[in-house]
Scaffold this motif. Structure first.
Motif, mmCIF file in Angstrom:
data_model
loop_
_atom_site.group_PDB
_atom_site.id
_atom_site.type_symbol
_atom_site.label_atom_id
_atom_site.label_comp_id
_atom_site.label_asym_id
_atom_site.label_seq_id
_atom_site.Cartn_x
_atom_site.Cartn_y
_atom_site.Cartn_z
ATOM 1 N N LEU A 197 42.471 101.567 -56.806
ATOM 2 C CA LEU A 197 43.935 101.595 -56.725
ATOM 3 C C LEU A 197 44.550 100.349 -57.360
ATOM 4 C CD1 LEU A 197 44.441 103.022 -53.115
ATOM 5 C CD2 LEU A 197 44.874 104.197 -55.291
ATOM 6 N N ILE A 198 43.945 99.202 -57.077
ATOM 7 C CA ILE A 198 44.449 97.943 -57.643
ATOM 8 C C ILE A 198 44.329 97.959 -59.167
ATOM 9 C CG2 ILE A 198 44.024 95.446 -57.813
ATOM 10 C CD1 ILE A 198 43.132 95.558 -54.853
ATOM 11 N N LEU A 199 43.174 98.397 -59.671
ATOM 12 C CA LEU A 199 42.957 98.440 -61.113
ATOM 13 C C LEU A 199 43.870 99.451 -61.793
ATOM 14 C CD1 LEU A 199 39.049 98.198 -61.265
ATOM 15 C CD2 LEU A 199 40.690 96.435 -61.922
ATOM 16 N N LYS A 200 44.089 100.590 -61.153
ATOM 17 C CA LYS A 200 44.963 101.614 -61.721
ATOM 18 C C LYS A 200 46.411 101.110 -61.818
ATOM 19 C CE LYS A 200 42.638 105.361 -62.758
ATOM 20 N NZ LYS A 200 42.675 105.932 -64.131
ATOM 21 N N ILE A 201 46.839 100.391 -60.807
ATOM 22 C CA ILE A 201 48.195 99.832 -60.844
ATOM 23 C C ILE A 201 48.352 98.861 -62.005
ATOM 24 C CG2 ILE A 201 49.813 98.321 -59.604
ATOM 25 C CD1 ILE A 201 48.740 99.612 -56.993
ATOM 26 N N ARG A 202 47.333 98.035 -62.186
ATOM 27 C CA ARG A 202 47.375 97.057 -63.285
ATOM 28 C C ARG A 202 47.319 97.752 -64.643
ATOM 29 N NH1 ARG A 202 43.559 91.968 -62.728
ATOM 30 N NH2 ARG A 202 44.848 91.491 -64.550
ATOM 31 N N GLU A 203 46.519 98.821 -64.751
ATOM 32 C CA GLU A 203 46.377 99.535 -66.028
ATOM 33 C C GLU A 203 47.693 100.213 -66.436
ATOM 34 O OE1 GLU A 203 43.162 102.220 -65.502
ATOM 35 O OE2 GLU A 203 41.648 100.636 -65.272
ATOM 36 N N ASN A 204 48.469 100.649 -65.430
ATOM 37 C CA ASN A 204 49.700 101.398 -65.709
ATOM 38 C C ASN A 204 50.935 100.495 -65.943
ATOM 39 O OD1 ASN A 204 48.388 103.873 -65.494
ATOM 40 N ND2 ASN A 204 48.671 103.925 -63.280
ATOM 41 N N ARG A 205 50.728 99.194 -65.865
ATOM 42 C CA ARG A 205 51.849 98.301 -66.105
ATOM 43 C C ARG A 205 52.203 98.261 -67.595
ATOM 44 N NH1 ARG A 205 50.379 93.078 -62.256
ATOM 45 N NH2 ARG A 205 50.978 94.042 -60.267
#
Length: 506
Positions: A498-506
């Protein structure tokens, strides 16, 4: 390369080849280094076909089919002992991997719901879903936790000492993740970022190996405890065809007595394997009282596999008797082998002349109890045949004991790789539970294994092993907590994704 993967015939041929190749990472080959090529290749192929859910399923199923047909072909050997089953052999060779491959198809299908990118989150998503479905395969419909990818590490003891803390399924998750690290090469990261990820992965591997080496050195420094008696682990190596034919049980017992080589001066526990006398039942043992009395002494106890009957039910049992042939303890097998020990829909199959693979028409019944066997304050946890393959499910009442006691008959699978794969489970259970394992097989590998998975002595021919001392360790963290540790890892991975996905979608 991308063009080749878009051609179905090439794509599915490559996937099948990867599945076949993966089987060579398992015992007895243990070419685990191949996993660093195989799993990144799978990730690359999935990213190329990111938008096609059915193709994901097909890729997973074909990979699983190749993997299981190459690593489980030996199961069909058990059908060659009875003429009535021989016509099923070709179907079994195909149908078993076809069915088991569906689990990999399911895992790849579930992975398809995520938008796979050339990012580290893809590695975590693949790892978590793949190992969750592997966990499901281990328990659904009775479960078959055979040939998890982590067993490729079974001959590298430093790498698997962490089993005592986290168990097989958690290490399977971590192993898949590590095997996927080379995928970083074609991911969308800068060179320095790739270096940092690789460095992190290598550091994890090295730390785990160093921990394993430290754990093994610490165990070596422990003092032996004397048993004040002898435990004799016997390996008769009697051809299984003899037990399927009508034979005089007295002749078999005399042969076993000769092999056990009783010595009146030594207090001894003789351990014979599963199914060693299939023509008599536990209730018949008293009929051979004279035979036991003449050859064994008051300071002798005998453990052996036998059949027993109770309330019109037949059980595959482990029993303890004295030199008078008197029954002192009886354990009835809890986990039965489908088609080997019982037939699903038995009434229907009886009508068409089919029966279980083992001797006799009537299916065995399973019991629910697994009580500790206590002999002179030495405590044994009994496990018959493949009951030892169930991680976190063997000590039903969380009791304290000294030895895992596994009796088995691996002759059903001939000289194939099957008995060696079965044996590797004993190494994993020893480390997980932190217990010495005593393993007696008729046809297979009999051995004494330490709580660190070290094979102190083993025998795969006719003979015996004597044990008169052992080392013990404290109860392991995994033995106290079981498979819930795996779900802690799943939670951690989920949060990280979840943390990585949030960062990827920035």
């Amino acid at each position: 390369m991308k063009f080749i993967l878009e051609k179905k015939v090439y794509l599915y041929s490559i996937i099948l080849s990867l599945g076949l190749l993966t089987s060579f990472t398992l015992p007895p080959y243990n070419f685990y280094i191949l996993n660093f090529l195989i799993f990144p290749s799978l990730i690359y192929i999935l990213i190329v076909h990111n938008s096609d859910k059915f193709k994901f399923f097909l890729i997973g199923w074909i990979f699983g089919f190749g993997y299981f047909i190459s690593s489980l072909y030996w199961i069909a050997n058990s059908l060659t002992f009875d003429e009535r089953f021989k016509f099923i052999v070709p179907f079994a060779i195909i149908l078993i991997p076809t069915f088991l491959g569906l689990f990999y198809g399911l895992s790849f299908f579930l992975i398809s719901f995520f938008n796979l990118k050339k990012k580290f989150s893809t590695i975590l998503i693949f790892s978590i879903i793949f190992t969750l479905v592997e966990f499901l395969r281990s328990f659904i419909l009775g479960g078959f936790p055979w040939n998890l990818i982590v067993f490729s590490l079974s001959n590298h003891l430093p790498s698997i000492q962490i089993l005592s803390n986290i168990g097989t399924y958690s290490l399977n998750l971590l192993s898949i993740t590590i095997f996927l690290f080379p995928s970083i090469i074609f991911f969308q990261y800068k060179k320095f970022e790739k270096f940092l990820i690789f460095f992190f992965g290598i550091t994890l591997v090295l730390v785990n190996i160093e921990y394993g080496k430290y754990s093994l050195r610490k165990f070596e420094d422990k003092n032996y405890e004397n048993l004040n008696l002898v435990i004799r682990i016997l390996s008769p190596q009697i051809p299984i065809e003899r037990f399927l034919a009508v034979q005089d049980p007295k002749k078999s017992i005399l042969e076993l007595i000769e092999l056990s080589n009783p010595d009146f001066s030594k207090e001894t526990i003789f351990i014979f394997p599963e199914g060693i006398i299939t023509s008599i039942y536990s209730s018949d043992l008293k009929s051979f009282k004279k035979l036991f009395k003449e050859n064994y002494y008051d300071n002798h106890k005998i453990i052996l596999g036998i059949n027993s009957v109770m309330d019109d039910k037949i059980f595959n049992s482990l029993v303890l008797i004295n030199n008078n042939g008197e029954l002192l303890y009886e354990y009835n097998k809890n986990k039965l082998v489908p088609f080997g020990e019982f037939i699903p829909f038995e009434k229907f199959f009886k009508k068409i002349g089919l029966k279980k693979v083992t001797k006799g028409y009537h299916s065995f019944s399973s019991d629910k109890k697994r009580e500790i066997l206590n002999i002179n304050n030495l405590k044994f946890l009994p496990l018959i045949c493949y009951e030892i393959i169930y991680s976190g499910k063997i000590n039903l009442h969380n009791e304290n004991y000294d030895f895992l006691l596994n009796i088995s008959e691996d002759g059903w699978f001939g000289k194939s790789i099957g008995p060696k794969q079965h044996f590797s489970h004993s190494i994993f259970r020893s480390i997980e539970e932190g217990k010495n394992t005593i393993r007696s097989t008729n046809n297979g590998i009999s051995a004494f294994i330490t709580p660190k998975g070290q094979i102190i002595n083993k025998i795969d021919y006719k003979g015996y092993i004597d044990l008169n001392k052992f080392k013990r360790v404290d109860k392991t963290y995994f033995a106290k907590n079981g498979n819930k540790i795996f779900f802690y890892f799943i939670l951690f991975y989920t949060i990280l994704i979840l943390i990585l996905k949030i960062r990827e979608n920035r």
